[in-house]
Design a protein around this motif. Structure first.
Motif, PDB file in Angstrom:
ATOM      1  N   SER A 265      36.696  43.408  44.062  1.00 47.12           N
ATOM      2  CA  SER A 265      37.066  44.008  42.923  1.00 47.12           C
ATOM      3  C   SER A 265      36.839  42.966  41.731  1.00 47.12           C
ATOM      4  N   LEU A 266      37.419  41.753  41.936  1.00 50.76           N
ATOM      5  CA  LEU A 266      37.620  40.868  40.973  1.00 50.76           C
ATOM      6  C   LEU A 266      36.217  40.505  40.285  1.00 50.76           C
ATOM      7  N   ASN A 272      30.063  42.749  35.691  1.00 52.27           N
ATOM      8  CA  ASN A 272      30.260  43.962  34.938  1.00 52.27           C
ATOM      9  C   ASN A 272      30.726  44.081  33.668  1.00 52.27           C
ATOM     10  N   ASP A 273      31.120  42.819  33.301  1.00 53.20           N
ATOM     11  CA  ASP A 273      31.951  42.517  32.019  1.00 53.20           C
ATOM     12  C   ASP A 273      33.167  43.727  31.774  1.00 53.20           C
ATOM     13  N   ARG A 274      33.743  43.908  32.729  1.00 52.77           N
ATOM     14  CA  ARG A 274      34.955  45.009  32.519  1.00 52.77           C
ATOM     15  C   ARG A 274      36.175  44.358  32.359  1.00 52.77           C
ATOM     16  N   HIS A 275      36.447  43.510  31.111  1.00 51.56           N
ATOM     17  CA  HIS A 275      37.481  42.700  31.144  1.00 51.56           C
ATOM     18  C   HIS A 275      38.854  43.591  30.844  1.00 51.56           C
ATOM     19  N   GLU A 277      39.806  45.872  33.020  1.00 49.83           N
ATOM     20  CA  GLU A 277      40.203  46.069  34.336  1.00 49.83           C
ATOM     21  C   GLU A 277      40.945  44.638  34.918  1.00 49.83           C
ATOM     22  N   LEU A 278      40.268  43.599  34.374  1.00 54.48           N
ATOM     23  CA  LEU A 278      40.672  42.351  34.713  1.00 54.48           C
ATOM     24  C   LEU A 278      42.345  42.092  34.586  1.00 54.48           C
ATOM     25  N   PHE A 279      42.655  42.621  33.607  1.00 55.57           N
ATOM     26  CA  PHE A 279      44.300  42.524  33.292  1.00 55.57           C
ATOM     27  C   PHE A 279      45.028  43.425  34.560  1.00 55.57           C
ATOM     28  N   SER A 280      44.409  44.625  34.779  1.00 58.57           N
ATOM     29  CA  SER A 280      45.161  45.545  35.704  1.00 58.57           C
ATOM     30  C   SER A 280      44.956  44.443  36.963  1.00 58.57           C
ATOM     31  N   TRP A 281      43.849  44.081  37.238  1.00 52.92           N
ATOM     32  CA  TRP A 281      43.820  43.339  38.442  1.00 52.92           C
ATOM     33  C   TRP A 281      44.743  42.460  38.671  1.00 52.92           C
ATOM     34  N   ALA A 282      44.848  41.416  37.631  1.00 55.91           N
ATOM     35  CA  ALA A 282      45.887  40.383  37.807  1.00 55.91           C
ATOM     36  C   ALA A 282      47.374  40.524  37.888  1.00 55.91           C
ATOM     37  N   GLU A 283      47.372  42.049  37.269  1.00 55.33           N
ATOM     38  CA  GLU A 283      49.002  42.587  37.242  1.00 55.33           C
ATOM     39  C   GLU A 283      49.115  42.976  38.872  1.00 55.33           C
ATOM     40  N   ALA A 284      48.330  43.421  39.615  1.00 55.72           N
ATOM     41  CA  ALA A 284      48.453  44.051  40.810  1.00 55.72           C
ATOM     42  C   ALA A 284      48.634  42.798  41.854  1.00 55.72           C
TER      43      ALA A 284
END
Length: 380
Positions: A265-266, A272-275, A277-284
Motif C-alpha cells: 500500500s505504501l 502513484n503520487d497519492r499523497h 492516502e499517505l496520511f491515512s496510511w501513516a495514521e493506521a
C-alpha cells in the motif's frame, strides 16, 4: 541452557568461552541485541557454563547439579530482575520475583527467544508497559548481601534494563562501581542506547548480531520447512528468529500478510503520487503498536533489498516467492543505486524513533512523505 541450544552465534560463543577459560570474567556485562537474535539465551548459557562443575567440549555438561538447577532457572545463586507493572490500577507494582513461575515457563516454552510483548501477555499486563522500579534495586542489593549458596558466582540477570527508572538505575550504580567479590551482573538489552550513560560506562558490552542466514534456515528446516522456502524466509527475517517464526507461521495461509499489505500500500501510494492516502496510511500504522511497527520496518528493509536485487538483474539469488515476488518484480524499477541506501536509512531512522517512544503518527507521516519523495526521484 547450553551453548548447543542456541542457534548460530558461533563467534559470540567462542568469545564467551575464551573469557571464562582465561579467567577474564567482567563483573558486569551487557548482552545487546534484538530478542530474536538470542541475547537472552546466550546470557543464560554463559552463566550455566561459568558455574558448571564439568565443562568440556566448549560447553557446560548439562547434567551436574549446578547445570540442572541453572537450566531450570531455580539455582539459588541466580537472580532475575524483570520489568513488571500492577495488573490492577492503583495497586503497588510487584517485584519481578512474583512472576518467576511465568518467567521460567516462558523461557522453557520458547528457548529464550521471546520479546517484551510476549512477556507482558504472559503476565497479563495487556497494553501496559513494564517498568523496573527502585524497589527491585533495593531487593538486588539485599540478595547479594548474603553469601553464595553453592555456585562460584552470585549472578543477577537484568532483562530489559532500559526499563529501569532513574532511581532504580542510580540505586545499582554503587554496586556496579564497587562490586562484591564473585558477583556477576548480566544485563540483557534490546535498546542499550536508552540506558543511562553512567550504567553503560560500567559494563562490558557483548554485541549480539543477527543470526547467520544459513543457521536460521537450518533451524527452520529442522521444523519441517522446505529447504528453498526456509532459505528465503531466513533471508527476509534479517537474522531475527522471532520474525522468521512469524514468516513460517504465515506461509501457506490464505490472504496477504499484514506487513506485506502495509508495504505494498505504501509503495503504491508513493509511485502513484497519492499523497492524501499517505496520511491515512501513516495514521493506521501509528495505531498498530510499537512491536508491530518495529517488525514492519524490518520487513520493509528486507523487501526493499530484494527489490533492489531484482532491479540489478540478480533474481537468480533472490529468495522471494509467491505474491512477494510478483509485487517486487513490478516494483523493482522504482528502486536503484540512487535511492536504495536513502530508503534503507529512512527505515532505520524511523525504527530508532519508535524505539525511543517518538510520536508514532508524526514519525510515520514524515516517513511516508520521505519515501514518496525518494520513489518520485526515481520516476523523474
Amino acid at each position: 541452557m547450553r551453548f548447543a541450544d542456541i542457534v548460530g552465534q558461533d563467534e559470540v560463543k567462542a568469545m564467551l568461552r575464551r573469557g571464562v577459560e582465561e579467567g577474564r570474567v567482567s563483573h558486569a556485562q551487557l548482552f545487546a541485541g534484538e530478542s530474536g537474535y538470542g541475547a537472552l539465551p546466550l546470557a543464560l548459557a554463559y552463566v550455566q557454563y561459568l558455574n558448571c562443575a564439568d565443562r568440556h567440549d566448549g560447553d557446560s555438561c548439562g547434567v551436574c547439579p549446578s547445570c540442572v538447577k541453572m537450566a531450570g532457572l531455580v539455582h539459588p545463586d541466580l537472580h532475575f530482575v524483570l520489568p513488571t507493572n500492577a495488573v490492577k490500577s492503583g495497586s503497588q507494582k510487584p517485584l519481578g520475583d512474583t512472576f518467576l513461575p511465568q518467567w521460567r515457563a516462558l523461557v522453557a516454552d520458547t528457548g529464550g527467544y521471546f520479546d517484551e510483548r510476549m512477556w507482558y501477555e504472559r503476565i497479563g499486563l495487556d497494553n501496559q508497559q513494564g517498568v523496573i522500579a527502585k524497589r527491585e534495586a533495593d531487593e538486588v542489593i539485599r540478595k547479594l548481601s548474603f553469601k553464595a549458596f553453592e555456585a562460584p558466582y552470585k549472578t543477577v540477570l537484568i532483562w530489559l534494563p532500559e526499563k529501569m527508572g532513574a532511581e532504580a538505575a542510580n540505586g545499582l550504580l554503587k554496586i556496579l562501581e564497587e562490586p562484591w567479590e564473585r558477583t556477576l551482573f548480566l544485563l540483557v538489552s534490546v535498546t542499550p542506547q536508552l540506558l543511562l550513560p553512567t550504567i553503560r560506562s560500567r559494563v562490558q558490552e557483548v554485541t549480539v548480531p543477527p543470526v547467520d542466514a544459513d543457521a536460521a534456515a537450518q533451524w527452520l528446516m529442522a521444523r519441517g520447512a522446505d529447504a528453498r522456502k526456509a532459505a528465503g524466509m531466513a533471508r527476509l527475517s534479517g537474522g531475527d528468529l522471532l520474525a522468521l517464526q512469524r514468516l513460517a507461521e504465515q506461509n501457506g495461509q490464505e490472504g496477504a500478510d499484514e506487513d506485506f499489505d502495509r508495504f505494498t500500500s505504501l509503495m503504491r501510494y508513493c509511485y502513484n503520487d497519492r499523497h492524501l492516502e499517505l496520511f491515512s496510511w501513516a495514521e493506521a500504522v501509528a495505531g498498530i503498536g510499537r512491536e508491530a511497527q518495529k517488525r514492519f520496518l524490518r520487513y520493509a528493509v528486507s523487501l526493499l533489498r530484494e527489490s533492489y536485487m531484482l532491479s540489478a538483474g540478480m533474481e537468480n539469488i533472490s529468495y522471494l516467492w509467491g505474491p512477494e515476488l510478483d509485487f517486487c518484480r513490478k516494483f523493482a524499477p522504482f528502486v536503484g543505486n540512487d535511492n536504495i541506501e536513502p530508503l534503507i536509512e529512512e527505515c532505520r531512522l524511523v525504527l530508532s524513533h519508535i524505539v525511543q517512544n517518538g510520536n508514532a503518527k508524526l514519525v510515520f507521516t514524515h516517513f511516508a512523505l520521505s519515501v514518496s519523495k525518494l520513489i518520485g526521484q526515481r520516476q523523474a
